[in-house]
Scaffold this motif. Structure first.
Motif, PDB file in Angstrom:
ATOM      1  N   LEU A   1     -17.150  -1.405  -0.066  1.00  0.00           N
ATOM      2  CA  LEU A   1     -17.283  -0.328   0.931  1.00  0.00           C
ATOM      3  C   LEU A   1     -16.099  -0.385   1.904  1.00  0.00           C
ATOM      4  O   LEU A   1     -15.482   0.637   2.212  1.00  0.00           O
ATOM      5  CB  LEU A   1     -18.616  -0.442   1.679  1.00  0.00           C
ATOM      6  CG  LEU A   1     -18.894   0.680   2.674  1.00  0.00           C
ATOM      7  CD1 LEU A   1     -18.806   2.050   2.011  1.00  0.00           C
ATOM      8  CD2 LEU A   1     -20.269   0.517   3.316  1.00  0.00           C
ATOM      9  N   GLY A   2     -15.787  -1.602   2.363  1.00  0.00           N
ATOM     10  CA  GLY A   2     -14.625  -1.756   3.248  1.00  0.00           C
ATOM     11  C   GLY A   2     -13.355  -1.286   2.557  1.00  0.00           C
ATOM     12  O   GLY A   2     -12.520  -0.600   3.143  1.00  0.00           O
ATOM     13  N   ARG A   3     -13.225  -1.626   1.284  1.00  0.00           N
ATOM     14  CA  ARG A   3     -12.020  -1.228   0.547  1.00  0.00           C
ATOM     15  C   ARG A   3     -11.917   0.298   0.427  1.00  0.00           C
ATOM     16  O   ARG A   3     -10.837   0.867   0.572  1.00  0.00           O
ATOM     17  CB  ARG A   3     -12.047  -1.817  -0.858  1.00  0.00           C
ATOM     18  CG  ARG A   3     -11.838  -3.300  -0.881  1.00  0.00           C
ATOM     19  CD  ARG A   3     -12.235  -3.831  -2.242  1.00  0.00           C
ATOM     20  NE  ARG A   3     -12.170  -5.271  -2.255  1.00  0.00           N
ATOM     21  CZ  ARG A   3     -11.362  -5.966  -3.047  1.00  0.00           C
ATOM     22  NH1 ARG A   3     -10.579  -5.353  -3.887  1.00  0.00           N
ATOM     23  NH2 ARG A   3     -11.344  -7.273  -3.000  1.00  0.00           N
ATOM     24  N   LEU A   4     -13.058   0.923   0.147  1.00  0.00           N
ATOM     25  CA  LEU A   4     -13.024   2.381   0.014  1.00  0.00           C
ATOM     26  C   LEU A   4     -12.626   3.035   1.334  1.00  0.00           C
ATOM     27  O   LEU A   4     -11.877   4.011   1.344  1.00  0.00           O
ATOM     28  CB  LEU A   4     -14.395   2.918  -0.432  1.00  0.00           C
ATOM     29  CG  LEU A   4     -14.809   2.644  -1.872  1.00  0.00           C
ATOM     30  CD1 LEU A   4     -16.078   3.399  -2.207  1.00  0.00           C
ATOM     31  CD2 LEU A   4     -13.704   3.042  -2.839  1.00  0.00           C
ATOM     32  N   LEU A   5     -13.131   2.484   2.425  1.00  0.00           N
ATOM     33  CA  LEU A   5     -12.781   3.062   3.729  1.00  0.00           C
ATOM     34  C   LEU A   5     -11.295   2.869   4.013  1.00  0.00           C
ATOM     35  O   LEU A   5     -10.632   3.752   4.563  1.00  0.00           O
ATOM     36  CB  LEU A   5     -13.642   2.437   4.831  1.00  0.00           C
ATOM     37  CG  LEU A   5     -15.118   2.845   4.790  1.00  0.00           C
ATOM     38  CD1 LEU A   5     -15.937   2.052   5.791  1.00  0.00           C
ATOM     39  CD2 LEU A   5     -15.269   4.337   5.071  1.00  0.00           C
ATOM     40  N   MET A   6     -10.762   1.710   3.614  1.00  0.00           N
ATOM     41  CA  MET A   6      -9.323   1.486   3.819  1.00  0.00           C
ATOM     42  C   MET A   6      -8.510   2.434   2.942  1.00  0.00           C
ATOM     43  O   MET A   6      -7.475   2.951   3.346  1.00  0.00           O
ATOM     44  CB  MET A   6      -8.975   0.029   3.528  1.00  0.00           C
ATOM     45  CG  MET A   6      -9.531  -0.933   4.567  1.00  0.00           C
ATOM     46  SD  MET A   6      -8.943  -2.611   4.365  1.00  0.00           S
ATOM     47  CE  MET A   6     -10.074  -3.260   3.177  1.00  0.00           C
ATOM     48  N   GLN A   7      -9.039   2.649   1.736  1.00  0.00           N
ATOM     49  CA  GLN A   7      -8.390   3.581   0.817  1.00  0.00           C
ATOM     50  C   GLN A   7      -8.370   4.992   1.417  1.00  0.00           C
ATOM     51  O   GLN A   7      -7.353   5.680   1.433  1.00  0.00           O
ATOM     52  CB  GLN A   7      -9.183   3.581  -0.497  1.00  0.00           C
ATOM     53  CG  GLN A   7      -8.741   4.582  -1.519  1.00  0.00           C
ATOM     54  CD  GLN A   7      -7.489   4.107  -2.245  1.00  0.00           C
ATOM     55  OE1 GLN A   7      -7.265   2.903  -2.329  1.00  0.00           O
ATOM     56  NE2 GLN A   7      -6.694   5.035  -2.734  1.00  0.00           N
ATOM     57  N   LEU A   8      -9.513   5.372   1.956  1.00  0.00           N
ATOM     58  CA  LEU A   8      -9.644   6.699   2.555  1.00  0.00           C
ATOM     59  C   LEU A   8      -8.713   6.820   3.764  1.00  0.00           C
ATOM     60  O   LEU A   8      -8.048   7.842   3.958  1.00  0.00           O
ATOM     61  CB  LEU A   8     -11.107   6.902   2.974  1.00  0.00           C
ATOM     62  CG  LEU A   8     -11.505   8.243   3.557  1.00  0.00           C
ATOM     63  CD1 LEU A   8     -11.227   9.366   2.563  1.00  0.00           C
ATOM     64  CD2 LEU A   8     -12.998   8.237   3.907  1.00  0.00           C
ATOM     65  N   ARG A   9      -8.679   5.756   4.537  1.00  0.00           N
ATOM     66  CA  ARG A   9      -7.810   5.751   5.718  1.00  0.00           C
ATOM     67  C   ARG A   9      -6.351   5.970   5.317  1.00  0.00           C
ATOM     68  O   ARG A   9      -5.641   6.767   5.910  1.00  0.00           O
ATOM     69  CB  ARG A   9      -7.974   4.396   6.425  1.00  0.00           C
ATOM     70  CG  ARG A   9      -7.228   4.269   7.715  1.00  0.00           C
ATOM     71  CD  ARG A   9      -7.500   2.921   8.344  1.00  0.00           C
ATOM     72  NE  ARG A   9      -6.960   1.819   7.563  1.00  0.00           N
ATOM     73  CZ  ARG A   9      -7.247   0.535   7.778  1.00  0.00           C
ATOM     74  NH1 ARG A   9      -8.078   0.203   8.733  1.00  0.00           N
ATOM     75  NH2 ARG A   9      -6.707  -0.420   7.045  1.00  0.00           N
ATOM     76  N   SER A  10      -5.941   5.245   4.271  1.00  0.00           N
ATOM     77  CA  SER A  10      -4.562   5.397   3.802  1.00  0.00           C
ATOM     78  C   SER A  10      -4.316   6.820   3.328  1.00  0.00           C
ATOM     79  O   SER A  10      -3.244   7.378   3.554  1.00  0.00           O
ATOM     80  CB  SER A  10      -4.289   4.433   2.653  1.00  0.00           C
ATOM     81  OG  SER A  10      -4.453   3.131   3.107  1.00  0.00           O
TER      82      SER A  10
ATOM     83  N   ASP B   1      -4.231  -1.173   0.970  1.00  0.00           N
ATOM     84  CA  ASP B   1      -3.814  -0.519   2.190  1.00  0.00           C
ATOM     85  C   ASP B   1      -2.421  -0.993   2.572  1.00  0.00           C
ATOM     86  O   ASP B   1      -2.230  -2.137   2.988  1.00  0.00           O
ATOM     87  CB  ASP B   1      -4.793  -0.867   3.314  1.00  0.00           C
ATOM     88  CG  ASP B   1      -4.498  -0.040   4.555  1.00  0.00           C
ATOM     89  OD1 ASP B   1      -5.377   0.036   5.419  1.00  0.00           O
ATOM     90  OD2 ASP B   1      -3.401   0.527   4.649  1.00  0.00           O
ATOM     91  N   PRO B   2      -1.444  -0.135   2.430  1.00  0.00           N
ATOM     92  CA  PRO B   2      -0.083  -0.563   2.733  1.00  0.00           C
ATOM     93  C   PRO B   2       0.115  -0.882   4.208  1.00  0.00           C
ATOM     94  O   PRO B   2       1.085  -1.532   4.581  1.00  0.00           O
ATOM     95  CB  PRO B   2       0.764   0.640   2.310  1.00  0.00           C
ATOM     96  CG  PRO B   2      -0.163   1.766   2.118  1.00  0.00           C
ATOM     97  CD  PRO B   2      -1.535   1.237   1.972  1.00  0.00           C
TER      98      PRO B   2
END
Ligand SMILES: Nc1c(N[C@@H]2O[C@H](COP(=O)(O)O)[C@@H](O)[C@H]2O)[nH]c(=O)[nH]c1=O
Length: 615
Positions: free
Chosen positions: A600-609, A446-447
């Motif tokens: 799961l947290g990473r995927l959500l951050m990925q999706l957010r980005s 997540d940048p």
């Protein structure tokens, strides 16, 4: 224990976690960075957040003592006095405490109690054992009591074991070795009735259980409000919202607490005494949390003859005033960062078992957000005061949807004279030190998140503030199947579990997919998926390990794009690290000590980005 047990949305991945760590996921289109920790560098902070204990600097005044009068209170500043100088009859919640106020087992306390005529030990000796008859209940926890009475006892029912295994003792074992039948409620005895009995045992022992499980004192937030939800008039005048009988109940609550906490505002506005003056028993320590130490020169709380007072403040705040307080006998504790969690850690270290928060809305919101409040007592008086600016019990929690509201559980309602008392537990969230991605990983995950950003949003249970991020949240998704037909899945969890068996050329696998799809709850879907996976490993699709992250990502993408309020909620977390705080699931969750991979947290951050257009 219902209040401490956590159901894991995924636990079968635990062994996979080690295998997956440090490997890019084959078959995945997403960049899943290696989780290998960066080489330790002396100038770098560690890549996982640890709870920082406050480096508290204490100004400890000498305890004041009038001639011939024993020191009051259980938590005098000199640790060696904590037990010895407690009034003999002081009733302590959760039983007696030892050095540092740490709760003791009953047997321990009885053995150590001072030899005093008529004192506790003497009373224990004189304690007449009830003569057991068939079907009669023998009460008592002293492990010596039972063997001595054992000659005529054939069966013992244990309500609750001590939550900490190393403090359990050997009573059950020794009774069983003497041929006595010992049944533990919830373990050996299971029925609706015993479930209720267990719940009662858990509620009665809540402070002990919470302290053991979460390593903070059991915290109760109490407030008194009008029927229109105000704790004072717009002017700040608050005497009194609730009636005399309700206030009497508050004295009882104080008498069962080790400390009562208020903020600086309450001291400035109400000048409270915070004593348990109308009930005989334990006198709690009074704690004032004030960042600026901007407190009045004269206040009831500085009268330490009535009860001991601690002011918790920010390092360096009004040092001159701190000295004045110390001269009055008030203890001042400085924190690097004054916040509810660090103050609770400090109270834990001091040995407090339960704490009562009688603060205003700002501090109560901070304490709830910091997840240190476990139970709420809301007194509601049949009055209306109105006023747009009149204060309310809980300030801003950052929620904008009613679905985000925190649900109280095990709620009780009681009429006290004209007032109504509603009390209930806030479902606890495991206290975690979640892993945040390492400095190398963060930009690719997540940048928006700068390295070592400490702003972490944890989610796990669906009733958490960000519980809608959980795969168990009740948000159905429409997903295309292999033939391109649209199918509705009740939750992401249903979809994910079923897809372990999708595409397998075997009618039994197809049956399992249907069974999971029709599961009545995400918990059931997870249970079926995991059980069938264990029972029939040959029915799992061969590419599952490499595809599961993509399956999950597709489901999450669908969920968050279907529900606009979820997209909004996800975007509102920009800049924060999202962690699924599952203590068991080391693949999708962050683990108990931050050891989990948190995919799961990473995927959500990925999706957010992705939604933010930053990837
Ligand atoms: N106004 C109000 C409460 N206010 C709380 O009680 C504190 C005063 O405590 P004390 O000085 O010991 O009597 C006050 O500072 C605030 O925390 N409590 C209630 O049960 N009912 C009420 O109507």
């Amino acid at each position: 224990a219902p209040h401490t047990r956590a159901t894991s949305p995924e636990s079968e991945h635990a062994p996979a976690a080690a295998a997956a760590g440090g490997r890019a996921c084959p078959g995945s289109t997403l960049p899943y960075p290696r989780r290998a920790q960066p080489a330790p560098h002396p100038s770098r902070p560690p890549s996982r957040i640890r709870r920082r204990l406050p480096r508290a600097r204490r100004r400890v005044p000498p305890p004041r003592r009038r001639r011939g009068r024993p020191l009051r209170g259980a938590h005098l500043p000199a640790p060696q006095l904590w037990v010895r100088h407690r009034p003999a009859r002081a009733r302590r919640p959760g039983g007696p405490r030892g050095r540092g106020g740490v709760p003791l087992r009953a047997g321990h306390a009885l053995r150590r109690a001072p030899r005093r005529r008529g004192g506790r030990r003497a009373r224990a000796r004189r304690h007449r054992l009830p003569q057991p008859r068939a079907g009669r209940l023998l009460r008592g926890q002293h492990r010596r009591l039972l063997p001595r009475a054992g000659a005529r006892i054939t069966r013992v029912v244990v309500g609750l074991r001590h939550p900490l295994k190393h403090l359990r003792g050997k009573a059950i074992q020794s009774l069983r070795s003497e041929g006595i039948q010992v049944d533990v409620v919830g373990e050996d005895l299971q029925s609706k009735l015993f479930k209720e009995a267990l719940t009662s045992c858990l509620i009665v022992n809540a402070p002990l259980l919470y302290r053991a499980a979460f390593r903070v004192p059991f915290s109760v937030l109490k407030y008194a409000m009008t029927a229109d939800g105000k704790i004072a008039a717009s002017s700040g005048h608050a005497s009194w919202v609730s009636g005399r009988a309700s206030r009497g109940r508050v004295f009882e609550l104080r008498g069962r607490s080790d400390a009562v906490i208020v903020g600086g505002n309450t001291v400035r506005r109400d000048d409270p005494r915070l004593t348990a003056r109308h009930v005989k028993g334990h006198v709690p320590v009074r704690i004032v949390m004030s960042q600026t130490c901007n407190l009045p020169e004269e206040a009831n709380l500085w009268n330490v003859h009535e009860a001991y007072t601690i002011v918790a403040t920010q390092r360096g705040a009004r040092r001159d005033f701190q000295k004045k307080l110390a001269m009055k006998g008030v203890e001042v504790v400085e924190f690097d960062m004054l916040n509810p969690r660090d103050v609770m850690s400090y109270c834990y270290d001091r040995g407090y078992l339960s704490v009562l928060w009688e603060c205003g809305g700002t501090l109560s919101a901070a304490a709830i957000s910091a997840r240190v409040i476990h139970k709420v007592y809301a007194f509601c008086a049949p009055k209306i005061i109105g006023g747009v600016t009149a204060p309310t019990p809980v300030g801003d929690l950052g929620m904008n949807q009613m679905t985000q509201a925190i649900d109280l559980i095990d709620v009780s309602y009681e009429q006290i004279d004209r007032d109504m008392l509603m009390s209930g537990f806030i479902q606890p969230i495991p206290d975690l030190s979640p892993v945040i991605p390492s400095a190398d990983e963060i930009p690719s995950v997540d940048p928006e998140v700068s390295p070592y950003e400490t702003n972490i949003i944890s989610f796990y249970k669906t009733w958490d503030t960000f519980g809608a991020f959980s795969n168990f949240s009740p948000h159905p998704i429409d997903m295309p199947d292999e033939k391109g037909d649209c199918l509705t899945w009740p939750t992401v969890e249903h979809y994910y579990q079923a897809h372990k068996f999708v595409g397998v050329d075997n009618p039994q696998a197809n049956d399992i997919v249907q069974e999971i799809k029709q599961a009545r709850s995400p918990e059931e879907a997870a249970r079926i998926g995991r059980t069938r996976q264990r029972e029939f490993p040959e029915l799992i699709r061969p590419d599952w390990e490499s595809m599961k992250i993509d399956v999950m990502y597709r489901a999450l993408k669908c969920k968050f794009s279907t529900y606009a309020h979820l997209t909004e909620m996800l975007l509102s977390t920009a800049g924060s690290v999202l962690v699924e705080s599952s203590p068991h699931d080391l693949f999708w969750g962050g683990g108990r000590e931050g050891e989990g991979l948190n995919y799961l947290g990473r995927l959500l951050m990925q999706l957010r980005s992705e939604i933010l257009g930053t990837v």
